[in-house]
Design a protein around this motif. Structure first.
Motif, short mmCIF file in Angstrom:
data_model
loop_
_atom_site.label_atom_id
_atom_site.label_comp_id
_atom_site.label_asym_id
_atom_site.label_seq_id
_atom_site.Cartn_x
_atom_site.Cartn_y
_atom_site.Cartn_z
N ARG A 58 36.15 46.55 54.22
CA ARG A 58 35.11 45.81 53.49
C ARG A 58 34.66 46.59 52.26
N ALA A 59 34.61 47.92 52.37
CA ALA A 59 34.21 48.75 51.22
C ALA A 59 35.22 48.62 50.08
N GLU A 60 36.51 48.56 50.40
CA GLU A 60 37.54 48.39 49.37
C GLU A 60 37.41 47.04 48.68
N ILE A 61 37.17 45.99 49.46
CA ILE A 61 36.99 44.65 48.88
C ILE A 61 35.73 44.62 48.03
N ALA A 62 34.66 45.24 48.50
CA ALA A 62 33.42 45.27 47.73
C ALA A 62 33.62 45.97 46.39
N ALA A 63 34.36 47.09 46.38
CA ALA A 63 34.62 47.80 45.13
C ALA A 63 35.44 46.94 44.18
N PHE A 64 36.42 46.22 44.71
CA PHE A 64 37.23 45.35 43.87
C PHE A 64 36.39 44.22 43.27
N VAL A 65 35.60 43.56 44.10
CA VAL A 65 34.77 42.44 43.63
C VAL A 65 33.79 42.92 42.56
N LEU A 66 33.17 44.07 42.78
CA LEU A 66 32.25 44.61 41.77
C LEU A 66 32.98 44.92 40.47
N GLY A 67 34.16 45.51 40.57
CA GLY A 67 34.94 45.79 39.37
C GLY A 67 35.34 44.53 38.63
N ALA A 68 35.75 43.51 39.38
CA ALA A 68 36.11 42.23 38.75
C ALA A 68 34.89 41.60 38.10
N SER A 69 33.76 41.67 38.76
CA SER A 69 32.52 41.12 38.20
C SER A 69 32.12 41.82 36.90
N ASP A 70 32.43 43.10 36.83
CA ASP A 70 32.11 43.88 35.63
C ASP A 70 33.16 43.74 34.53
N GLY A 71 34.24 42.99 34.79
CA GLY A 71 35.28 42.76 33.80
C GLY A 71 36.31 43.87 33.69
N GLU A 72 36.36 44.78 34.66
CA GLU A 72 37.28 45.91 34.62
C GLU A 72 38.75 45.51 34.61
N PHE A 73 39.06 44.33 35.09
CA PHE A 73 40.46 43.90 35.19
C PHE A 73 40.82 42.81 34.19
N SER A 74 39.90 42.50 33.31
CA SER A 74 40.13 41.41 32.36
C SER A 74 41.37 41.63 31.49
N SER A 75 41.70 42.87 31.20
CA SER A 75 42.88 43.13 30.36
C SER A 75 44.17 42.72 31.07
N LEU A 76 44.13 42.55 32.37
CA LEU A 76 45.32 42.16 33.12
C LEU A 76 45.59 40.66 33.04
N THR A 77 44.63 39.90 32.53
CA THR A 77 44.79 38.44 32.49
C THR A 77 44.99 37.91 31.08
N THR A 78 45.12 38.80 30.12
CA THR A 78 45.32 38.33 28.74
C THR A 78 46.72 38.62 28.26
#
Length: 78
Positions: A58-78
């Motif tokens: 659950r901690a790993e999923i929480a870290a991912f969701v928070l990172g996605a919410s902060d836009g940390e992975f946005s460069s992977l979708t452009t």
């Protein structure tokens, strides 16, 4: 308590409820998540529901969701 390992066939996780984002498209461009009885979270490709599931804490999923919410992975979708 069961031990779930990465790569377990997703269809062998009986009794779990798979959930996908409402932002997923009709063409299967999504992943699905399921809470496991031991507290971990399984993830599978919706286009291959019988294929392998990846297991995260659950901690790993929480870290991912928070990172996605902060836009940390946005460069992977452009």
């Amino acid at each position: 308590m069961s031990v779930y390992r990465n790569g377990i066939p997703a269809d062998s996780l009986e009794g779990v409820k798979w959930v996908k984002s409402r932002h997923s498209g009709a063409t299967g461009n999504c992943v699905e998540l399921a809470a496991l009885p031991d507290g971990d979270v399984a993830m599978r490709n919706s286009r291959d529901p019988h294929g392998p599931a990846l297991i995260y804490t659950r901690a790993e999923i929480a870290a991912f969701v928070l990172g996605a919410s902060d836009g940390e992975f946005s460069s992977l979708t452009t």
